[in-house]
Design an enzyme around this catalytic site. Structure first.
Site, PDB file in Angstrom:
ATOM      1  CB  THR A 122      -0.894  -0.020   1.257  1.00  0.00           C
ATOM      2  OG1 THR A 122      -1.643  -1.236   1.253  1.00  0.00           O
ATOM      3  CG2 THR A 122      -1.837   1.170   1.289  1.00  0.00           C
ATOM      4  CB  CYS A 262      -4.228  -2.268   6.883  1.00  0.00           C
ATOM      5  SG  CYS A 262      -3.148  -3.504   6.117  1.00  0.00           S
TER       6      CYS A 262
HETATM    7  P1  NAD Z   1       5.162  -7.544   6.667  1.00  0.00           P
HETATM    8  O1  NAD Z   1       5.893  -6.649   7.594  1.00  0.00           O
HETATM    9  O2  NAD Z   1       4.472  -8.751   7.202  1.00  0.00           O
HETATM   10  O3  NAD Z   1       6.167  -8.035   5.528  1.00  0.00           O
HETATM   11  C1  NAD Z   1       7.054  -7.227   4.844  1.00  0.00           C
HETATM   12  C2  NAD Z   1       8.307  -8.051   4.532  1.00  0.00           C
HETATM   13  O4  NAD Z   1       9.132  -7.327   3.644  1.00  0.00           O
HETATM   14  C3  NAD Z   1       9.162  -8.364   5.758  1.00  0.00           C
HETATM   15  O5  NAD Z   1       9.316  -9.759   5.870  1.00  0.00           O
HETATM   16  C4  NAD Z   1      10.491  -7.655   5.466  1.00  0.00           C
HETATM   17  O6  NAD Z   1      11.606  -8.354   5.974  1.00  0.00           O
HETATM   18  C5  NAD Z   1      10.489  -7.629   3.948  1.00  0.00           C
HETATM   19  N1  NAD Z   1      11.368  -6.629   3.342  1.00  0.00           N
HETATM   20  C6  NAD Z   1      11.501  -5.313   3.639  1.00  0.00           C
HETATM   21  N2  NAD Z   1      12.394  -4.728   2.815  1.00  0.00           N
HETATM   22  C7  NAD Z   1      12.840  -5.689   1.966  1.00  0.00           C
HETATM   23  C8  NAD Z   1      13.774  -5.701   0.885  1.00  0.00           C
HETATM   24  N3  NAD Z   1      14.408  -4.582   0.512  1.00  0.00           N
HETATM   25  N4  NAD Z   1      13.995  -6.854   0.263  1.00  0.00           N
HETATM   26  C9  NAD Z   1      13.346  -7.986   0.626  1.00  0.00           C
HETATM   27  N5  NAD Z   1      12.457  -8.033   1.647  1.00  0.00           N
HETATM   28  C10 NAD Z   1      12.193  -6.898   2.298  1.00  0.00           C
HETATM   29  O7  NAD Z   1       4.124  -6.610   5.897  1.00  0.00           O
HETATM   30  P2  NAD Z   1       2.679  -7.016   5.308  1.00  0.00           P
HETATM   31  O8  NAD Z   1       1.671  -7.017   6.374  1.00  0.00           O
HETATM   32  O9  NAD Z   1       2.827  -8.202   4.424  1.00  0.00           O
HETATM   33  O10 NAD Z   1       2.392  -5.731   4.409  1.00  0.00           O
HETATM   34  C11 NAD Z   1       3.089  -5.479   3.203  1.00  0.00           C
HETATM   35  C12 NAD Z   1       2.363  -4.388   2.439  1.00  0.00           C
HETATM   36  O11 NAD Z   1       1.061  -4.832   2.060  1.00  0.00           O
HETATM   37  C13 NAD Z   1       2.139  -3.107   3.242  1.00  0.00           C
HETATM   38  O12 NAD Z   1       2.249  -2.000   2.387  1.00  0.00           O
HETATM   39  C14 NAD Z   1       0.715  -3.248   3.728  1.00  0.00           C
HETATM   40  O13 NAD Z   1       0.106  -2.004   3.965  1.00  0.00           O
HETATM   41  C15 NAD Z   1       0.083  -3.938   2.558  1.00  0.00           C
HETATM   42  N6  NAD Z   1      -1.115  -4.729   2.894  1.00  0.00           N
HETATM   43  C16 NAD Z   1      -1.118  -5.488   4.012  1.00  0.00           C
HETATM   44  C17 NAD Z   1      -2.235  -6.260   4.315  1.00  0.00           C
HETATM   45  C18 NAD Z   1      -2.271  -7.100   5.560  1.00  0.00           C
HETATM   46  O14 NAD Z   1      -3.356  -7.553   5.921  1.00  0.00           O
HETATM   47  N7  NAD Z   1      -1.173  -7.345   6.238  1.00  0.00           N
HETATM   48  C19 NAD Z   1      -3.334  -6.259   3.453  1.00  0.00           C
HETATM   49  C20 NAD Z   1      -3.287  -5.497   2.296  1.00  0.00           C
HETATM   50  C21 NAD Z   1      -2.157  -4.732   2.034  1.00  0.00           C
END
Ligand code: NAD
Length: 439
Positions: A122, A262
């Site tokens: 997002t 979120c």
């Molecule tokens: P999360 O923190 O669970 O996962 C993010 C991952 O990215 C981590 O494991 C981190 O180590 C990795 N990461 C960071 N920088 C990196 C890089 N340079 N190279 C490789 N890996 C890297 O986050 P999430 O909950 O999965 O959310 C991710 C995105 O999706 C956010 O923008 C969030 O707003 C969006 N989103 C989340 C949800 C939800 O329910 N969790 C739903 C819709 C959208």
């Protein structure tokens, strides 16, 4: 298609596993070596129903791999998804895009012309433009940048991903649209609506969706307050308005306020975008305020139910995760509540079916119980904070017998007053008429 997924968290891992299940060849990349080592050893980094089996099946089929090595993961990919975290930036609350831009700079070194870069994270309006600018700065040409925001819900993530209400794709480029159509083809066969739009519009659509849901929750929470003052029942009000198709029944459950990874950060980021654009978003601004106040005020409800003070009282807490079926504790309503209970001198014994490991990193000075009945043992009050299914069918007679006091604070309206009172408990729900007088 060959897909690279950068970021293997809640969204990256679920999306990667589902794409693999559709038949694509997916490499999930994460810089967290412990996470990748665990996944390569068959251990899930998060608790999400059905994920373990889905990941294992696709690893066995040879369609899903995990690595910390971004260059090798991205090298042959036709589409590279960015699913890294975009947390609220310290200080001003805007979306912190450090991880996104880091990933872009890394992938710029290896990406081949013709590849589609897709932001699933997002991200605020204009991030796609900035990604394009960075790629250009790094000398990359012939790459397409698209937006494909994700709408899955934790706890039902796989079902949501496989049966989405809609897929939003932001790109006016035909090649990018074609690639995303191919990637999501199995879902089109199920007639999932796909909306092709501009990249900036797609980016904003995600924030507008989350902000609207946050408004809905805050709206019913305020109606619940009114119900308590005028002796009406918010459950029936919600049903009465939710049966109207124009309103719909979902997200009309009064409770302790929204949390999770979120809504809190996305509403703040939307406000920042609006500030920068010089356009006020008063409804969302108020929603954030209403929700902050609501979460902070839950401790007062427990205090009132206990006759004015929690000091020296033992409080059992059922549910810590921000919602059922996840171990995610990010911005959970349990955090301000439990911390305030401890600060005001209560002794807290808490139970959550899966979030204990995460919760142990957050809370100090509380006891973790192995089940709901242990959390209730000798408690003056029992507070239901997260509506896990297993809390919907508690033996209330057994709970009442285990407790020292008889106060049940049901912040999720799981029980009916009659049922609780039948077991000898004093019931305090949310928005369900005038509150019972404290014992
Ligand atoms: P999360 O923190 O669970 O996962 C993010 C991952 O990215 C981590 O494991 C981190 O180590 C990795 N990461 C960071 N920088 C990196 C890089 N340079 N190279 C490789 N890996 C890297 O986050 P999430 O909950 O999965 O959310 C991710 C995105 O999706 C956010 O923008 C969030 O707003 C969006 N989103 C989340 C949800 C939800 O329910 N969790 C739903 C819709 C959208």
């Amino acid at each position: 298609m060959r897909i690279a997924m950068i970021g293997t968290g809640y969204v990256g891992l679920v999306s990667g596993a589902c794409f693999a299940d559709f038949g694509h060849e997916v490499c999930c990349i994460d810089k967290d070596a412990a996470k990748i080592d665990g996944l390569n050893a068959g251990k899930m980094p998060i608790w999400e129903p059905g994920l373990d089996a889905l990941v294992k099946a696709n690893v066995e089929r040879g369609r899903l791999t995990f690595t910390t090595d971004l260059p090798s993961g991205v090298e042959n990919a036709e589409a590279v998804f960015i699913a890294v975290g975009t947390p609220a930036r310290r200080g001003d609350g805007h979306a912190d895009l450090t991880f996104v831009f880091q990933a872009v700079r890394e992938l710029a070194k290896v990406i081949k012309p013709g590849t589609v870069v897709v932001t699933k994270s997002t991200v605020p309006v204009g991030t796609g433009d900035e990604i394009e600018r960075i790629l250009g700065e790094e000398g990359v040409t012939g790459v397409f940048v698209a937006s494909n925001p994700e709408f899955l819900r934790e706890g039902a993530a796989i079902a949501d991903f496989k049966h989405p209400d809609r897929i939003v794709v932001g790109s006016e480029d035909e090649q990018a649209q074609h690639a995303l159509r191919e990637i999501y083809r199995p879902l089109f066969l199920n007639r999932a609506p796909i909306l092709f739009t501009g990249r900036r519009t797609a980016e904003l659509t995600k924030y507008a969706a989350n902000a609207f849901l946050a408004v809905k929750i805050s709206f019913i929470n305020e109606v619940a307050n009114l119900c308590e003052a005028v002796d009406a029942d918010v459950q029936d009000v919600a049903r009465g308005i939710g049966l109207d198709n124009r309103i719909g029944p979902k997200f009309l459950h009064a409770g302790p306020g929204y949390g999770g990874s979120c809504f809190p950060k996305d509403t703040l980021a939307l406000l920042k975008t609006a500030d920068t654009a010089g356009v006020d978003q008063r409804i969302v601004r108020t929603t954030v305020q209403v929700n902050d106040d609501r979460k902070a005020g839950m401790v007062d409800r427990v205090e009132r139910a206990l006759g004015g003070s929690v000091s020296g009282k033992r409080v059992g807490v059922l549910g810590l995760a921000f919602k059922p079926n996840t171990d995610d504790m990010r911005d959970a309503p349990s955090i301000p509540l439990v911390n305030a209970l401890v600060e005001r001198g209560a002794e807290v014994s808490a139970f959550d079916p899966v979030a204990r490991e995460q919760a142990e990193k957050i809370f100090d000075g509380i006891t973790f119980s192995p089940d709901a009945y242990s959390a209730a043992t000798d408690a003056d009050a029992l507070v239901i904070v997260t509506e896990w299914d297993e809390f919907r069918a508690l033996d209330l007679d057994k709970i009442a017998a285990a407790m020292r006091g008889k106060t049940l604070v049901d912040l999720r309206n799981v029980y009916d007053r009659e049922e609780a009172e039948g077991a000898g408990l004093a019931y305090f729900g949310v928005g369900r008429g005038r509150q019972a007088q404290p014992a």
